[in-house]
Design a protein around this motif. Structure first.
Motif, PDB file in Angstrom:
ATOM      1  N   PRO A 273       7.872 -40.054 -15.580  1.00  0.00           N
ATOM      2  CA  PRO A 273       9.151 -40.592 -15.084  1.00  0.00           C
ATOM      3  C   PRO A 273       9.186 -40.807 -13.563  1.00  0.00           C
ATOM      4  O   PRO A 273      10.247 -41.097 -13.025  1.00  0.00           O
ATOM      5  N   ASP A 274       8.031 -40.641 -12.881  1.00  0.00           N
ATOM      6  CA  ASP A 274       8.064 -40.708 -11.409  1.00  0.00           C
ATOM      7  C   ASP A 274       8.575 -42.049 -10.903  1.00  0.00           C
ATOM      8  O   ASP A 274       9.390 -42.113  -9.972  1.00  0.00           O
ATOM      9  N   ASP A 275       8.072 -43.130 -11.507  1.00  0.00           N
ATOM     10  CA  ASP A 275       8.475 -44.469 -11.079  1.00  0.00           C
ATOM     11  C   ASP A 275       9.662 -45.011 -11.869  1.00  0.00           C
ATOM     12  O   ASP A 275      10.429 -45.836 -11.372  1.00  0.00           O
ATOM     13  N   MET A 276       9.782 -44.587 -13.113  1.00  0.00           N
ATOM     14  CA  MET A 276      10.890 -45.038 -13.967  1.00  0.00           C
ATOM     15  C   MET A 276      11.131 -44.017 -15.077  1.00  0.00           C
ATOM     16  O   MET A 276      10.184 -43.613 -15.753  1.00  0.00           O
ATOM     17  N   SER A 277      12.375 -43.619 -15.233  1.00  0.00           N
ATOM     18  CA  SER A 277      12.747 -42.741 -16.346  1.00  0.00           C
ATOM     19  C   SER A 277      13.062 -43.586 -17.577  1.00  0.00           C
ATOM     20  O   SER A 277      13.556 -44.714 -17.458  1.00  0.00           O
ATOM     21  N   LEU A 289       6.085 -35.520 -29.698  1.00  0.00           N
ATOM     22  CA  LEU A 289       4.675 -35.184 -29.481  1.00  0.00           C
ATOM     23  C   LEU A 289       4.452 -34.838 -28.010  1.00  0.00           C
ATOM     24  O   LEU A 289       4.916 -35.559 -27.117  1.00  0.00           O
ATOM     25  N   PRO A 290       3.736 -33.748 -27.723  1.00  0.00           N
ATOM     26  CA  PRO A 290       3.582 -33.292 -26.332  1.00  0.00           C
ATOM     27  C   PRO A 290       3.072 -34.346 -25.347  1.00  0.00           C
ATOM     28  O   PRO A 290       3.559 -34.386 -24.206  1.00  0.00           O
ATOM     29  N   PRO A 291       2.112 -35.233 -25.719  1.00  0.00           N
ATOM     30  CA  PRO A 291       1.670 -36.213 -24.725  1.00  0.00           C
ATOM     31  C   PRO A 291       2.759 -37.221 -24.335  1.00  0.00           C
ATOM     32  O   PRO A 291       2.653 -37.864 -23.301  1.00  0.00           O
ATOM     33  N   ILE A 292       3.777 -37.365 -25.190  1.00  0.00           N
ATOM     34  CA  ILE A 292       4.837 -38.344 -24.929  1.00  0.00           C
ATOM     35  C   ILE A 292       6.073 -37.648 -24.383  1.00  0.00           C
ATOM     36  O   ILE A 292       6.500 -37.894 -23.264  1.00  0.00           O
ATOM     37  N   GLY A 293       6.669 -36.790 -25.181  1.00  0.00           N
ATOM     38  CA  GLY A 293       7.852 -36.051 -24.744  1.00  0.00           C
ATOM     39  C   GLY A 293       8.986 -36.960 -24.318  1.00  0.00           C
ATOM     40  O   GLY A 293       9.557 -36.804 -23.237  1.00  0.00           O
ATOM     41  N   LEU A 294       9.329 -37.938 -25.175  1.00  0.00           N
ATOM     42  CA  LEU A 294      10.365 -38.905 -24.828  1.00  0.00           C
ATOM     43  C   LEU A 294      11.749 -38.273 -24.908  1.00  0.00           C
ATOM     44  O   LEU A 294      12.151 -37.770 -25.961  1.00  0.00           O
ATOM     45  N   ARG A 334      13.549 -34.391 -22.555  1.00  0.00           N
ATOM     46  CA  ARG A 334      12.139 -34.001 -22.575  1.00  0.00           C
ATOM     47  C   ARG A 334      11.495 -34.409 -21.236  1.00  0.00           C
ATOM     48  O   ARG A 334      12.085 -34.196 -20.184  1.00  0.00           O
ATOM     49  N   LYS A 335      10.314 -35.019 -21.305  1.00  0.00           N
ATOM     50  CA  LYS A 335       9.522 -35.232 -20.088  1.00  0.00           C
ATOM     51  C   LYS A 335       9.742 -36.580 -19.408  1.00  0.00           C
ATOM     52  O   LYS A 335       9.297 -36.790 -18.287  1.00  0.00           O
ATOM     53  N   THR A 336      10.397 -37.534 -20.078  1.00  0.00           N
ATOM     54  CA  THR A 336      10.423 -38.898 -19.549  1.00  0.00           C
ATOM     55  C   THR A 336      11.642 -39.213 -18.691  1.00  0.00           C
ATOM     56  O   THR A 336      11.822 -40.366 -18.283  1.00  0.00           O
ATOM     57  N   SER A 337      12.475 -38.238 -18.417  1.00  0.00           N
ATOM     58  CA  SER A 337      13.628 -38.471 -17.536  1.00  0.00           C
ATOM     59  C   SER A 337      13.630 -37.438 -16.417  1.00  0.00           C
ATOM     60  O   SER A 337      13.512 -36.240 -16.666  1.00  0.00           O
ATOM     61  N   ALA A 338      13.745 -37.945 -15.185  1.00  0.00           N
ATOM     62  CA  ALA A 338      13.694 -37.090 -13.997  1.00  0.00           C
ATOM     63  C   ALA A 338      14.410 -37.810 -12.856  1.00  0.00           C
ATOM     64  O   ALA A 338      14.721 -39.004 -12.957  1.00  0.00           O
ATOM     65  N   PRO A 339      14.696 -37.115 -11.768  1.00  0.00           N
ATOM     66  CA  PRO A 339      15.332 -37.788 -10.623  1.00  0.00           C
ATOM     67  C   PRO A 339      14.479 -38.951 -10.114  1.00  0.00           C
ATOM     68  O   PRO A 339      13.247 -38.915 -10.215  1.00  0.00           O
TER      69      PRO A 339
END
Length: 342
Positions: A273-277, A289-294, A334-339
């Motif tokens: 999510p660094d460049d886009m969440s 799935l751990p590699p994705i974590g959407l 999960r992992k795909t959303s961040a500031p």
């Protein structure tokens, strides 16, 4: 109509007789393995509750103990989750579920539905069908029908849908709380003929949520369909935008499209999510799935399928008043959303 609504259902008979609904179903079908004592107990409850007239009405329709499930996209695994819930309830009551897929287009859809009716199925669950409500109302006057995904109201069929307005608000609220302003949405723009279609309601929910946060200027519908290929195309189109015109976050519309966009953005060197969440919608199994974590919105697909089957069976038993169920969604982070990157 009032008299029909007061008539007993299979559940009423089962409770009165002190047996399972599956046992009542076996008695109705004359199935193998029902003891004389069980049959007597159930038939006495049916007589006391005046259930027999409904059973006779079912017999006049063919009494096939088969439910038809119609869908247009087998590649969308959320539909298989819905079908799982339908099957669970059907099997509890001794019904078989037959699933039919139609190609895109109203003609193909209509032919498949007619084929299901010709095979004397007791009722139909239609998953996100296309076409005008008038056609569905016409169908509902000829056979019990429950529509999954589309929103009510309706007179002659029931609906079960996610609260798509609330679901889109959950996504936008979450992304705004992280500091995002430029939030785009993968919008399923075809077909767009009916206001109750999930893509229409979900998109409207996105618009309302953006307006609520004072972000109307950043409303951005990325056109396409909710499928993997269309998601890939949408992701490529976003990657091709100049950096200054690229959103920092994406409402994925549906998980299958969101995963396609994720793949295209990753291939273009855009880090999630660094460049886009990205936040999807449906919580299909692959998203966890751990590699994705959407990050996604869960709308309880199995429960929606179960509710649809319950409504259909009560329609088959004689209920005529339409019912419309709206399922409350919940956000799964999960992992795909961040500031956003500063």
């Amino acid at each position: 109509m009032t008299e029909q609504l007061k008539r007993a259902t299979i559940s009423d008979v089962a409770e009165h007789a002190g047996v399972s609904r599956a046992a009542v179903s076996k008695v109705l079908r004359n199935a193998y393995g029902v003891s004389p004592a069980m049959r007597t107990k159930v038939e006495e409850s049916m007589a006391l509750l005046n259930y027999r007239p409904l059973a006779l009405a079912r017999g006049m329709r063919g009494n096939s103990y088969t439910l038809g499930v119609f869908l247009v996209d087998l590649s969308n695994t959320f539909f298989s989750v819905l079908a799982e819930g339908i099957r669970d309830v059907a099997e509890e009551l001794g019904y078989q579920v037959l699933i039919g897929q139609a190609r895109q287009g109203l003609d193909a859809q209509q032919k498949l539905i007619e084929a299901m009716i010709d095979r004397r199925m007791d009722g139909l669950v239609l998953i996100a069908p296309f076409g005008p409500n008038d056609e569905l109302e016409k169908l509902g006057r000829t056979i019990p029908v429950v529509v999954l995904g589309r929103h009510g109201p309706a007179k002659y069929f029931d609906t079960v849908a996610s609260d798509d307005i609330a679901g889109s608000a959950l996504i936008v609220d979450h992304l705004v709380s992280l500091g995002h302003e430029r939030i785009s949405m993968l919008a399923n723009t075809q077909p767009d003929s009916e206001p109750g279609m999930p893509q229409t309601v979900r998109r409207h929910g996105y618009d309302l949520a953006m307006e609520k946060h004072g972000l109307s200027q950043w409303i951005d519908h990325v056109p396409g369909r909710w499928g993997t290929e269309s998601g890939l195309e949408a992701g490529r189109s976003l990657a091709a935008r100049p950096l200054a015109q690229r959103p920092s976050a994406l409402h994925g519309g549906a998980d299958v499209a969101a995963l396609g966009a994720y793949t295209a953005l990753f291939e273009a060197g855009i880090h999630i999510p660094d460049d886009m969440s990205i936040v999807g919608y449906d919580n299909i199994p692959a998203t966890g799935l751990p590699p994705i974590g959407l990050s996604t919105v869960d709308q309880s697909g199995v429960q929606m399928g179960r509710q649809a089957a319950e409504l259909l069976l009560s329609r088959i038993e004689g209920r005529t008043e339409s019912e419309h169920v709206l399922v409350s969604p919940r956000l799964i982070v999960r992992k795909t959303s961040a500031p956003p990157r500063r």
